[in-house]
Design an enzyme around this catalytic site. Structure first.
Site, PDB file in Angstrom:
ATOM      1  N   LYS A 168       0.842  -1.206   0.000  1.00 22.75           N
ATOM      2  CA  LYS A 168       0.000   0.000   0.000  1.00 22.75           C
ATOM      3  C   LYS A 168       0.872   1.248   0.000  1.00 22.75           C
ATOM      4  O   LYS A 168       0.665   2.167  -0.799  1.00 22.75           O
ATOM      5  CB  LYS A 168      -0.894  -0.011   1.248  1.00 22.75           C
ATOM      6  CG  LYS A 168      -1.546   1.324   1.541  1.00 22.75           C
ATOM      7  CD  LYS A 168      -2.438   1.279   2.764  1.00 22.75           C
ATOM      8  CE  LYS A 168      -1.765   1.634   4.068  1.00 22.75           C
ATOM      9  NZ  LYS A 168      -1.453   3.047   4.266  1.00 22.75           N
ATOM     10  N   ASN A 169       1.841   1.273   0.909  1.00 23.18           N
ATOM     11  CA  ASN A 169       2.619   2.494   1.094  1.00 23.18           C
ATOM     12  C   ASN A 169       3.542   2.793  -0.073  1.00 23.18           C
ATOM     13  O   ASN A 169       4.079   3.894  -0.178  1.00 23.18           O
ATOM     14  CB  ASN A 169       3.422   2.431   2.400  1.00 23.18           C
ATOM     15  CG  ASN A 169       2.507   2.582   3.604  1.00 23.18           C
ATOM     16  OD1 ASN A 169       1.325   2.890   3.437  1.00 23.18           O
ATOM     17  ND2 ASN A 169       3.048   2.364   4.792  1.00 23.18           N
ATOM     18  N   CYS A 211      -4.118  21.397  10.624  1.00 23.51           N
ATOM     19  CA  CYS A 211      -2.753  21.394  10.110  1.00 23.51           C
ATOM     20  C   CYS A 211      -2.377  22.794   9.655  1.00 23.51           C
ATOM     21  O   CYS A 211      -3.157  23.453   8.997  1.00 23.51           O
ATOM     22  CB  CYS A 211      -2.739  20.414   8.949  1.00 23.51           C
ATOM     23  SG  CYS A 211      -1.206  20.208   8.154  1.00 23.51           S
ATOM     24  N   ARG A 250       3.859  20.073  13.038  1.00 19.81           N
ATOM     25  CA  ARG A 250       4.841  18.991  13.012  1.00 19.81           C
ATOM     26  C   ARG A 250       4.646  18.019  11.865  1.00 19.81           C
ATOM     27  O   ARG A 250       5.605  17.523  11.301  1.00 19.81           O
ATOM     28  CB  ARG A 250       4.784  18.226  14.337  1.00 19.81           C
ATOM     29  CG  ARG A 250       5.743  18.730  15.351  1.00 19.81           C
ATOM     30  CD  ARG A 250       6.000  17.653  16.373  1.00 19.81           C
ATOM     31  NE  ARG A 250       6.657  16.515  15.770  1.00 19.81           N
ATOM     32  CZ  ARG A 250       6.564  15.283  16.212  1.00 19.81           C
ATOM     33  NH1 ARG A 250       5.808  15.016  17.234  1.00 19.81           N
ATOM     34  NH2 ARG A 250       7.204  14.304  15.627  1.00 19.81           N
ATOM     35  N   ASP A 266       4.203   0.144  12.020  1.00 18.76           N
ATOM     36  CA  ASP A 266       2.992  -0.453  11.459  1.00 18.76           C
ATOM     37  C   ASP A 266       2.796  -1.919  11.885  1.00 18.76           C
ATOM     38  O   ASP A 266       1.781  -2.524  11.543  1.00 18.76           O
ATOM     39  CB  ASP A 266       2.996  -0.352   9.922  1.00 18.76           C
ATOM     40  CG  ASP A 266       2.783   1.083   9.461  1.00 18.76           C
ATOM     41  OD1 ASP A 266       2.440   1.936  10.285  1.00 18.76           O
ATOM     42  OD2 ASP A 266       2.973   1.352   8.245  1.00 18.76           O
ATOM     43  N   ARG A 316      -8.967  -0.217   4.265  1.00 20.14           N
ATOM     44  CA  ARG A 316      -8.044   0.779   3.689  1.00 20.14           C
ATOM     45  C   ARG A 316      -6.750   0.120   3.231  1.00 20.14           C
ATOM     46  O   ARG A 316      -6.127   0.580   2.276  1.00 20.14           O
ATOM     47  CB  ARG A 316      -7.671   1.826   4.754  1.00 20.14           C
ATOM     48  CG  ARG A 316      -8.689   2.884   5.017  1.00 20.14           C
ATOM     49  CD  ARG A 316      -8.116   3.912   5.972  1.00 20.14           C
ATOM     50  NE  ARG A 316      -6.731   4.200   5.596  1.00 20.14           N
ATOM     51  CZ  ARG A 316      -5.743   4.476   6.441  1.00 20.14           C
ATOM     52  NH1 ARG A 316      -5.962   4.552   7.721  1.00 20.14           N
ATOM     53  NH2 ARG A 316      -4.525   4.717   5.996  1.00 20.14           N
TER      54      ARG A 316
HETATM   55  C1  UD1 Z   1       4.498   6.488   6.355  1.00 18.34           C
HETATM   56  C2  UD1 Z   1       3.527   5.349   6.194  1.00 18.34           C
HETATM   57  C3  UD1 Z   1       3.004   4.876   7.539  1.00 18.34           C
HETATM   58  C4  UD1 Z   1       4.153   4.533   8.456  1.00 18.34           C
HETATM   59  C5  UD1 Z   1       5.134   5.701   8.540  1.00 18.34           C
HETATM   60  C6  UD1 Z   1       6.376   5.395   9.347  1.00 18.34           C
HETATM   61  C7  UD1 Z   1       2.500   5.848   4.064  1.00 18.34           C
HETATM   62  C8  UD1 Z   1       1.256   6.210   3.330  1.00 18.34           C
HETATM   63  N1  UD1 Z   1       2.397   5.793   5.389  1.00 18.34           N
HETATM   64  O1  UD1 Z   1       3.775   7.582   6.916  1.00 18.34           O
HETATM   65  O2  UD1 Z   1       2.206   3.717   7.326  1.00 18.34           O
HETATM   66  O3  UD1 Z   1       3.664   4.253   9.749  1.00 18.34           O
HETATM   67  O4  UD1 Z   1       5.560   6.078   7.214  1.00 18.34           O
HETATM   68  O5  UD1 Z   1       6.997   4.275   8.877  1.00 18.34           O
HETATM   69  O6  UD1 Z   1       3.530   5.578   3.479  1.00 18.34           O
HETATM   70  N2  UD1 Z   1       6.659  14.029  10.925  1.00 18.34           N
HETATM   71  C9  UD1 Z   1       6.856  15.349  11.243  1.00 18.34           C
HETATM   72  N3  UD1 Z   1       6.972  16.245  10.218  1.00 18.34           N
HETATM   73  C10 UD1 Z   1       6.949  15.891   8.916  1.00 18.34           C
HETATM   74  C11 UD1 Z   1       6.755  14.535   8.595  1.00 18.34           C
HETATM   75  C12 UD1 Z   1       6.616  13.622   9.627  1.00 18.34           C
HETATM   76  O7  UD1 Z   1       6.914  15.711  12.392  1.00 18.34           O
HETATM   77  O8  UD1 Z   1       7.082  16.750   8.042  1.00 18.34           O
HETATM   78  C13 UD1 Z   1       6.522  13.054  12.022  1.00 18.34           C
HETATM   79  C14 UD1 Z   1       5.169  12.371  11.991  1.00 18.34           C
HETATM   80  O9  UD1 Z   1       4.209  13.104  12.721  1.00 18.34           O
HETATM   81  C15 UD1 Z   1       5.503  11.056  12.641  1.00 18.34           C
HETATM   82  C16 UD1 Z   1       6.946  10.773  12.182  1.00 18.34           C
HETATM   83  O10 UD1 Z   1       7.470  12.028  11.811  1.00 18.34           O
HETATM   84  O11 UD1 Z   1       5.495  11.177  14.032  1.00 18.34           O
HETATM   85  C17 UD1 Z   1       7.057   9.779  11.043  1.00 18.34           C
HETATM   86  O12 UD1 Z   1       6.357  10.246   9.932  1.00 18.34           O
HETATM   87  P1  UD1 Z   1       6.671   9.803   8.434  1.00 18.34           P
HETATM   88  O13 UD1 Z   1       7.885   8.921   8.401  1.00 18.34           O
HETATM   89  O14 UD1 Z   1       6.672  11.008   7.577  1.00 18.34           O
HETATM   90  O15 UD1 Z   1       5.420   8.910   8.108  1.00 18.34           O
HETATM   91  P2  UD1 Z   1       4.395   9.054   6.911  1.00 18.34           P
HETATM   92  O16 UD1 Z   1       5.117   9.267   5.639  1.00 18.34           O
HETATM   93  O17 UD1 Z   1       3.298   9.962   7.271  1.00 18.34           O
END
Ligand code: UD1
Length: 426
Positions: A24-25, A118, A123, A309, A401
């Site tokens: 999915k991701n 947001c 964050r 996950d 999902r």
């Molecule tokens: C992706 C995956 C999700 C997985 C996660 C971590 C998809 C669609 N989803 O989510 O299933 O659990 O990676 O492996 O691919 N953060 C910030 N600022 C930012 C971006 C992230 O603070 O600009 C924080 C987030 O709130 C979170 C952490 O960093 O606490 C990790 O986020 P991130 O690695 O970006 O995860 P996603 O890409 O949202």
């Protein structure tokens, strides 16, 4: 429409073989990346899940034609003429934000609704923005929309991410493909899905090196030289890990096919620590267990650390293991919703900030529970198979999902499980 639920009943053993779908991701981002191809991209091994339908709708709203044929998705982005993603889709799925990088790359601008609560600097997308700002993108907010412009064009930059964010790495990488000059992303996320995306971008004419390591280098090419491609989505390591947890819970042997075992190295090490036997093939993993589950500590970390996950699924193993385990969540705040629901089934879990102390119990009891998110939902269903009696899991739209035919695949392993309309149970 009547609410559907999953009814999971006590199942003595789960065994057999399941084939996992494409990740999915990964697939979500591959669909977004097709915007840069400006033509007919064919994606193979795309899972049949509702998140993919939402991403397809996001692309259609931009003017793309998306045609599904089983696990193959044709994404024709030649007529994409809009760079605006509406609120109702963005709020449905956070991953919609991954069109930002490709839109900026293709049009030099984008307008993406911000999910509720947001704001710039918030964050959850700050690193996406900091990364793209380094490439010359300017951001502002207009009536709830994040507006991206590139008054001086896109140029290469040196980016150091605060944290190896998956989404920020991907968005920045996609925009950098068509920036003038060279970009480096340091402290980049190393997830297999990032490498999959980079492979697709390279097949489209981009020059991305180092994906899968902490430093990604992108030599920008002209947008005109990007073209569509045919790409096969990598297997879903989280789906694989979920069925393996089922095997660990109920003895197995359970074999998952369609997955590179190196993607799950840390999870497999933990399965062994829990007392399981793990065997790996080139494209498959088998788990079985003959001894009691042993308490094992888990801490989630960016890849190659233990995946957040799979945290809920492994917390379930800890809930039935002999002794106490500490589960530490380092990636997401507030990701212990599963603990509250599983406590309703008799689990003994104490949460202290981002640590959960899980003391194993002999048995869980079936109960009505709610899936609060995708992974918690999947884990609750497994809990229901291990528990005495019957467990009714509500809000299974979360499970739909991300898991293709979850009930069917578990049933093929011998699970006593069905989907039913809630009304028909009353
Ligand atoms: C992706 C995956 C999700 C997985 C996660 C971590 C998809 C669609 N989803 O989510 O299933 O659990 O990676 O492996 O691919 N953060 C910030 N600022 C930012 C971006 C992230 O603070 O600009 C924080 C987030 O709130 C979170 C952490 O960093 O606490 C990790 O986020 P991130 O690695 O970006 O995860 P996603 O890409 O949202």
């Amino acid at each position: 429409m009547a609410e559907e639920v999953i009814i999971a009943r006590e199942t003595p053993v789960l065994k057999g073989t399941v084939r996992v779908a494409g990740a999915k991701n990964s697939a979500l981002k591959l669909i977004a990346a097709a915007i840069l191809g400006q033509g007919e991209t064919t994606l193979r091994n795309v899972p049949l899940i509702s998140d993919i339908d939402i991403m397809s709708e996001v692309l259609e709203r931009l003017g793309a034609r998306v045609v599904r044929n089983g696990h193959e998705l044709l994404v024709d982005t030649s007529q994409v003429d809009s760079f605006e993603t509406p609120y109702e889709l963005v709020t449905k799925m956070r991953a919609s934000i991954s069109v930002l990088g490709p839109l900026v790359g293709r049009f030099g601008q984008a307008r993406v609704a911000m999910p509720g609560g947001c704001q710039i600097g918030a964050r959850n997308i700050d690193m996406h923005l900091v990364g793209m700002e380094e490439l010359g993108v300017e951001f502002s907010v207009d009536h709830g929309n994040l507006v991206a412009t590139t008054p001086k064009g896109l140029h290469g930059g040196n980016i150091l991410l605060d944290f190896p964010s998956v989404g920020a790495t991907e968005n920045t990488m996609m925009a950098a493909c068509v920036a003038e000059g060279t970009t480096t992303i340091d402290n980049a996320a190393r997830e297999p899905e990032i490498e999959d995306l980079a492979n697709m971008l390279n097949a489209m004419g981009a020059k991305v090196q180092g994906a899968g390591t902490s430093t990604i280098t992108i030599e920008g090419v002209l947008l005109e030289s990007m073209h569509p491609c045919v790409h096969t989505t990598v297997g879903d390591r989280i789906e694989a890990g979920t069925y393996l947890t089922g095997g660990a819970l109920l003895g197995g042997p359970v074999t998952v096919e369609g997955i590179n075992p190196t993607f799950l190295r840390m999870a497999l090490t933990k399965l062994e620590a829990f007392g399981c036997t793990v065997e790996t093939g080139e494209d498959s993993i088998t788990v079985s267990r003959t001894q009691p589950l042993r308490a094992t500590d888990i801490q989630t970390l960016p890849y190659p650390g233990f995946p957040t996950d799979l945290q809920a699924q492994f917390m379930l193993l800890a809930a039935l293991a002999k002794g106490s385990s500490i589960v530490t969540e380092n990636v997401f705040e507030n990701r212990f919703m599963f603990a509250a629901e599983i406590a309703r089934m008799g689990a003994d879990i104490n949460i202290e900030e981002h640590h959960a102390v899980v003391t194993g119990v002999e048995r869980l009891q079936g109960a009505p529970v709610e899936s609060t998110d995708l992974r918690a939902g999947a884990a609750l269903v497994l809990a229901g198979l291990a528990a005495e009696g019957e467990t009714i899991v509500r809000h299974i739209e979360h499970i739909d999902r991300g898991y293709e035919d979850y009930v069917g695949k578990l049933a093929s392993l011998g699970a006593d499980i069905e989907r039913a309309a809630l009304e028909s149970l009353n």
